[in-house]
Design an enzyme around this catalytic site. Structure first.
Site, PDB file in Angstrom:
ATOM      1  N   ASP A   1       0.820  -1.220   0.000  1.00  0.00           N
ATOM      2  CA  ASP A   1       0.000   0.000   0.000  1.00  0.00           C
ATOM      3  C   ASP A   1       0.855   1.272   0.000  1.00  0.00           C
ATOM      4  OD1 ASP A   1      -1.853  -1.982   0.380  1.00  0.00           O
ATOM      5  OD2 ASP A   1      -2.839  -1.034   2.073  1.00  0.00           O
TER       6      ASP A   1
ATOM      7  N   GLU B   1     -11.822  -1.603   0.739  1.00  0.00           N
ATOM      8  CA  GLU B   1     -10.621  -1.167   1.441  1.00  0.00           C
ATOM      9  C   GLU B   1     -10.147   0.201   0.943  1.00  0.00           C
ATOM     10  OE1 GLU B   1      -8.208  -4.732   2.756  1.00  0.00           O
ATOM     11  OE2 GLU B   1      -8.183  -4.990   0.597  1.00  0.00           O
TER      12      GLU B   1
HETATM   13  C1  FRU Z   1      -4.861  -3.292   1.354  1.00  0.00           C
HETATM   14  C2  FRU Z   1      -4.791  -3.726   2.792  1.00  0.00           C
HETATM   15  C3  FRU Z   1      -5.288  -2.636   3.708  1.00  0.00           C
HETATM   16  C4  FRU Z   1      -4.571  -2.912   4.992  1.00  0.00           C
HETATM   17  C5  FRU Z   1      -3.243  -3.479   4.506  1.00  0.00           C
HETATM   18  C6  FRU Z   1      -2.692  -4.578   5.340  1.00  0.00           C
HETATM   19  O1  FRU Z   1      -3.869  -3.838   0.550  1.00  0.00           O
HETATM   20  O2  FRU Z   1      -5.507  -4.910   2.992  1.00  0.00           O
HETATM   21  O3  FRU Z   1      -6.675  -2.613   3.842  1.00  0.00           O
HETATM   22  O4  FRU Z   1      -4.445  -1.754   5.743  1.00  0.00           O
HETATM   23  O5  FRU Z   1      -3.451  -3.948   3.191  1.00  0.00           O
HETATM   24  O6  FRU Z   1      -1.486  -5.052   4.852  1.00  0.00           O
END
Ligand code: FRU
EC number: 2.4.1.10
Length: 424
Positions: free
Chosen positions: A53, A294
């Site tokens: 992310d 997300e």
């Molecule tokens: C998206 C996600 C987010 C979370 C993170 C955890 O790729 O699932 O929602 O904060 O990755 O690694």
């Protein structure tokens, strides 16, 4: 089980619904909503760490901001373990796939800087070991607050629990680079309440994370989006007429779709600084459609609210499906009603020949969409893959009314600033 209307009855707004009928319109491989193929010979940002992310530094209005000519991104980051016996398989080879799949458990917030909006240089960890109260530092948003370089990093403190938190620090620049100083005191903001937003006690697979604070362009108030699930015991949700939508004959059977209960949450700040928050009912629910919406975020354009959120194939409910990628909805006012972009919601999905090539898309107000490379097949059958853990090529989309179109592709991890702030 309470219906949506009962659950959010007294609220100032009713959540908009992403319905099963909307999702039936999702089609992979429409070239206008499909990310171009990512080649398996991509470069990696770092051989020491995986990144996924990506969170560009921005202001509360959503503008991607550089400081003294330096672009800055934050990334969820985890060490790669090519020499760790734990990740060496029985043939003596590094099991990078397992290392990559385990990364969420050791995710930490790192930052990178660049003069060009690409070719990122690793700055390091944002918080020293021990500062964050939980094992995992999950996604959020770094906000540049002022010309003194103050930065509020909103993120998710996970395991135990999942708490939306913030930590304040400062960005400092020199001719040679950027550093992050401070970031020493983490302030918990809120957790799921079990009334609007599902708690861990109600569902061990609950999601509550990914804060995205913003200033409403219309009333100037401070709000925050986040990912949640609709409150209630796992399995107790009702997939009724409203959640199903207007489906053709033969599509009334909802199977076990009551287990998929994603929503886009919203909170409003009670103070100027964003230290005191009140959760409001979700802006959007996907009960009976999908279990994860997300990293929700906005683009404010043409007087409209464009709401984007990422989702997966594996989180879709029985009887509906779609590619991993970013989905979008549009409304004329903050609290909706929201309608799915392109009829279905799909804005930029992976091609079906490379279903995991990218994820965690972030649509920026300039139409550029950043994401990371997850895995790309290296043979025809798709059984051999190359793990990414690095920035994907940036894609440009054009947003026109209720439609979006893929129009261009740029270099890996290209995140140019929209404004530059000269620090005092
Ligand atoms: C998206 C996600 C987010 C979370 C993170 C955890 O790729 O699932 O929602 O904060 O990755 O690694």
């Amino acid at each position: 089980m309470k219906s949506n209307t009962e659950k959010f009855g007294k609220a100032p707004h009713q959540p908009s619904l992403w319905t099963r009928a909307d999702a039936l319109k999702v089609h992979a491989d429409d070239p206008t909503t499909t990310q171009p193929l990512v080649s398996a010979d991509f470069p990696v940002l770092s051989n020491e760490v995986f990144i996924w992310d990506t969170m560009p530094l921005r202001d509360l209005d959503g503008n991607i901001t550089s400081v003294d000519g330096w672009s800055v991104i934050f990334t969820l980051t985890a060490d790669r373990h090519p020499n760790d016996p734990e990740y060496i398989d029985e043939n003596g080879n590094y099991d990078i796939t397992r290392d990559w799949n385990d990364r969420h458990g050791r995710a930490k917030m790192y930052y990178w800087f660049s003069r060009t909006g690409k070719d990122w240089k690793l700055g390091g960890r944002v918080m020293a070991e021990g500062v964050s109260p939980t094992a995992r530092e999950w996604a959020g948003t770094p906000i540049l607050l002022n010309e003194q370089g103050d930065v509020d990093l909103y993120y998710t403190a996970v395991t135990p629990g999942a708490t939306i938190v913030k930590v304040r620090g400062r960005v400092v620049t020199t001719e040679h680079g950027v550093s992050m100083v401070g970031f020493e005191k983490v302030k918990p903001l809120f957790e799921a309440d079990g009334k609007m937003y599902q708690t861990e006690a109600q569902n061990p697979f609950w999601g509550f994370r990914d804060p995205w604070p913003f200033r409403d362009p219309n009333n100037g108030k401070l709000y925050m989006l986040f990912e949640g699930n609709v409150a209630g015991e796992r399995g107790s949700h009702k997939v009724g007429k409203a959640e199903i939508g207007d489906v053709p004959p033969g599509y009334e059977d909802v199977g076990n779709s009551r287990f998929q209960t994603a929503c886009v949450g919203i909170a409003v700040a009670r103070d100027e600084d964003g230290d005191d928050w009140e959760m409001l009912p979700p802006l959007l629910t996907a009960v009976g459609v999908n279990d994860q919406t997300e990293r929700p975020h906005f683009v404010f354009q043409d007087g409209k609210y464009y709401l984007f959120t990422i989702s997966h194939t594996f989180t879709y409910a029985d009887g509906v499906t779609g590619p991993d990628g970013v989905y979008g909805f549009v409304a004329d006012s903050l609290f909706g009603p929201y309608v799915p972009l392109n009829g279905s919601g799909l804005v930029l999905g992976n091609p079906s020949s490379q279903p995991f090539q990218t994820y965690s898309h972030c649509v920026m107000p300039n139409g550029l969409v950043t994401s990371f490379i997850d895995s790309v097949p290296t043979d025809e059958s798709g059984t051999q893959i190359r793990i990414g853990g690095t920035e994907a090529p940036t894609v440009e989309i054009k947003i026109k009314g209720q439609q979006t179109f893929v129009v261009a592709e740029y270099d890996y991890g290209y995140i140019p600033p929209m404004l530059d702030v000269t620090l005092e």
